[in-house]
Write a protein that holds these residues in place. Structure first.
Motif, PDB file in Angstrom:
ATOM      1  N   ASP A  33      82.190  63.800  12.403  1.00 54.96           N
ATOM      2  CA  ASP A  33      83.199  62.807  12.044  1.00 54.96           C
ATOM      3  C   ASP A  33      84.467  63.452  11.481  1.00 54.96           C
ATOM      4  N   HIS A  45      83.998  54.746  16.118  1.00 51.62           N
ATOM      5  CA  HIS A  45      84.589  54.059  14.978  1.00 51.62           C
ATOM      6  C   HIS A  45      85.622  53.029  15.420  1.00 51.62           C
ATOM      7  N   HIS A  77      79.636  52.168   6.611  1.00 51.75           N
ATOM      8  CA  HIS A  77      80.187  53.385   7.222  1.00 51.75           C
ATOM      9  C   HIS A  77      81.346  53.051   8.150  1.00 51.75           C
ATOM     10  N   HIS A  78      81.388  51.822   8.638  1.00 49.31           N
ATOM     11  CA  HIS A  78      82.406  51.448   9.620  1.00 49.31           C
ATOM     12  C   HIS A  78      83.609  50.760   8.992  1.00 49.31           C
ATOM     13  N   TYR A 129      85.638  55.786   6.611  1.00 51.74           N
ATOM     14  CA  TYR A 129      84.386  56.184   7.268  1.00 51.74           C
ATOM     15  C   TYR A 129      83.730  57.386   6.575  1.00 51.74           C
TER      16      TYR A 129
END
Length: 240
Positions: free
Chosen positions: A82, A103, A191-192, A196
């Motif tokens: 990420d 994402h 997390h979204h 993030y």
């Protein structure tokens, strides 16, 4: 830990279901079959060796450790992908691009067929577990390896299930999510949200609270920044 490719806006309608990028090919299915076979051989070797030695506690505990480690390693890998590298990064570039796309369009993962979703993980796991199958017969080693790498291989499917409404999941999956055995939709949802930077673990999520409360990934980001001058993507306002 697969390629979650960004799909063009024109594919956000029902025809996405027939898009070759979400369908499983025969090569995908082959790698999933090989990966599953490799892990099952390791599990079988653990069970057979345990039966011959009449010692079951060690392999069972090793399996529990493998399950716990799988969640931790899924989070570490997810954090790296990420935050660092880009689409041109050797070997990992497609996965980095895919996770960035995920994402932006998290729902796409729910449209991917099973083998399409986990074939890259299955390929990697095959080459990690195969040497262990050849070199070792110890039930504790195989108890650890079979569960650890088996969970990692399926982690992307656990991830996909965490994006699906409960009404579209098998009752067993819902029960495992509710029991905290598999990553739940409610836990993964945070997390979204930009940037993030939390809840990275995607097997069961049992490590997420510890890692986030103790700011483990934030400490690692500062270390890499002060040592190498590299900023993580999560430091940007948008996350990317």
């Amino acid at each position: 830990m697969d390629n979650l490719e960004v799909l063009p806006a024109s594919t956000t309608s029902p025809p996405l279901l027939n898009d070759p990028r979400v369908l499983s090919s025969w090569s995908h299915r082959l790698w999933v079959a090989i990966g599953c076979t490799t892990v099952l051989i390791s599990l079988a070797k653990s069970m057979v060796a345990a039966a011959h030695s009449h010692i079951w506690l060690g392999p069972m505990l090793a399996g529990c450790v493998g399950y716990i480690l799988a969640d931790l390693f899924s989070g570490i890998y997810h954090w790296v992908i990420d935050n660092y590298g880009n689409a041109s990064t050797p070997f990992f570039g497609p996965q980095i691009k895919g996770f960035q796309g995920h994402h932006k369009e998290p729902w796409v993962i729910t449209k991917r067929q099973f083998a399409n979703n986990i074939h890259s993980s299955a390929l990697a796991i095959t080459f990690m577990v195969l040497p262990v199958n050849i070199l070792y017969n110890d039930p504790i080693i195989h108890g650890l390896v079979s569960v650890w790498f088996g969970c990692l291989m399926f982690s992307q499917q656990f991830h996909a299930w965490a994006h699906c409404p409960k009404s579209k999941l098998p009752p067993l999956v819902v029960a495992l999510q509710d029991a905290g055995v598999l990553l739940s939709r409610s836990q993964h949802a945070s997390h979204h949200r930009p940037p993030y930077n939390n809840n990275y673990c995607i097997v069961s999520g049992i490590w997420n609270k510890f890692m986030d409360d103790n700011k483990v990934f934030e400490a690692l980001e500062r270390f890499f920044f002060f040592q190498f001058g590299v900023q993580p993507r999560s430091w940007n306002e948008s996350g990317f």
